[in-house]
Design an enzyme around this catalytic site. Structure first.
Site, PDB file in Angstrom:
ATOM      1  N   ASP A 182      -4.288  -2.417   0.109  1.00  0.00           N
ATOM      2  CA  ASP A 182      -5.217  -3.496  -0.214  1.00  0.00           C
ATOM      3  C   ASP A 182      -6.503  -3.307   0.566  1.00  0.00           C
ATOM      4  OD1 ASP A 182      -5.122  -5.946   2.166  1.00  0.00           O
ATOM      5  OD2 ASP A 182      -3.568  -4.413   2.215  1.00  0.00           O
ATOM      6  N   SER A 183      -7.624  -3.692  -0.057  1.00  0.00           N
ATOM      7  CA  SER A 183      -8.948  -3.621   0.553  1.00  0.00           C
ATOM      8  C   SER A 183      -9.241  -2.192   1.016  1.00  0.00           C
ATOM      9  CB  SER A 183      -9.059  -4.636   1.693  1.00  0.00           C
ATOM     10  OG  SER A 183     -10.401  -4.831   2.090  1.00  0.00           O
TER      11      SER A 183
END
Length: 342
Positions: A182-183
């Protein structure tokens, strides 16, 4: 009366004395700072306040039915991984290699928010998860995190080649592997995937709110109003890139802006027909850039699935405990389960 200067006498040898003056230590000067997250000093010293508690691998709810343990992958660089193994019998399980977020500069596989989320994901999707704790910028600017990701996959190849008594290895289907994150971790997963050679086959790539950027602002970057204490603002995003990209680079570096040249790279992942799932948050400043990324993937011929989570912002699945965030996180986990097991 003249004040005498304080001095200390220290023995230099049996035949001589050395006089050393006490020199007051100069206060450190802050060079860069993201308030509450990281402070970088001109002398190279870096401070990271512990905004999220770190937990040991055995801190798990028994009802989840998941076993967790940590393994050092490389003693020289210090990278390690936390494994999550569902306590289920029967067929061997898919393997999900996960990279945490944090703008390449903060975060840990031991952060409680990732520990809880990945344990739930492992339990509900029925897969083994290997959460990689990679080196952080600015002490280790990019491509250090990408190198660590590749090293983790090399380590996995060795485990697949030589039989081990480890529980996760005995239950793992090494031919059914996915990269995820994520990110900034999603950025790492993508950049690791395009560096793989054809001998490493991926079934799929799962990118949750992938952290990309560019010199030209998108509409959501310019106009998406963020609430107080948002996980990612435009100012914070720019600072992360400044701290993590190689010196002299701008946000149109391909590690930051993979579509800068109008095309997108997929490397061996494209040749092996690897599917990509991109999870986007409706209230995230990265929303439009993530949609552009999905469009570029589709144009390149890559099979891509796009999930847009309504009413939530960046990193909601790990940093927000609101009812809508929990609902959307469960929906995301359900879609990831379908993607892995199709």
């Amino acid at each position: 009366m003249r004040r005498k200067r304080m001095a200390a006498l220290t023995l230099d040898s049996p035949l001589s004395l050395k006089i050393t003056q006490h020199i007051p230590q100069q206060p450190r000067v802050v060079k860069e700072e993201i308030h509450g997250l990281i402070r970088v000093y001109k002398d190279g010293h870096v401070e990271r306040p512990q905004i999220v508690p770190c937990v040991t691998c055995n801190v798990l709810t028994p009802e989840l039915g998941v076993t967790s343990h940590d393994i050092v992958l490389d003693k020289f660089t210090g990278i390690w991984a936390r494994f999550y193994v569902p306590n289920c019998k029967g067929n061997k399980l898919p393997l999900l290699v996960y990279f945490h977020g944090g703008g390449f500069c903060v975060g840990s596989a031991a952060w409680s928010c990732y520990h809880d989320f990945l344990a739930r994901l492992a339990a509900k999707s029925g897969c083994i998860i290997m959460s990689v704790n990679y080196r952080l910028a600015p002490e280790n600017p990019l491509p250090a995190a990408y190198d660590d990701g590749l090293k983790a996959l090399t380590w996995l190849k060795q485990q697949a080649t030589y039989s081990t008594s480890e529980l996760w290895s005995r239950k793992c289907d090494f031919s059914n592997m996915f990269l995820a994150g994520d990110s900034a971790g999603a950025n790492i997963a993508y950049n690791v995937a395009i560096r793989l050679n054809s001998s490493t086959l991926l079934k799929g790539i799962i990118l949750i709110q992938p952290f990309f950027g560019g010199e030209i602002r998108t509409h959501s970057e310019k106009h998406m109003v963020q609430p107080p204490h948002s996980a990612l603002t435009l100012e914070t995003s720019d600072k992360y890139w400044q701290l993590s990209l190689p010196s002299g680079s701008n946000r149109d570096h391909p590690w930051c802006n993979p579509t800068v040249n109008g095309t997108i790279k997929m490397g061996a992942a494209k040749k092996s027909s690897t599917s990509v799932m991109v999870c986007i948050s409706e209230l995230d400043i990265l929303k439009d850039r993530n949609l552009e990324f999905c469009n570029a993937l589709a144009i390149s011929g890559t099979k891509v699935e796009c999930l847009i989570s309504k009413g939530v912002g960046h990193a909601f699945q790990v940093l927000s405990m609101t009812q809508i965030s929990q609902t959307r996180a469960n929906e995301m986990i359900s879609r990831i389960k379908t993607f892995i097991n199709k």
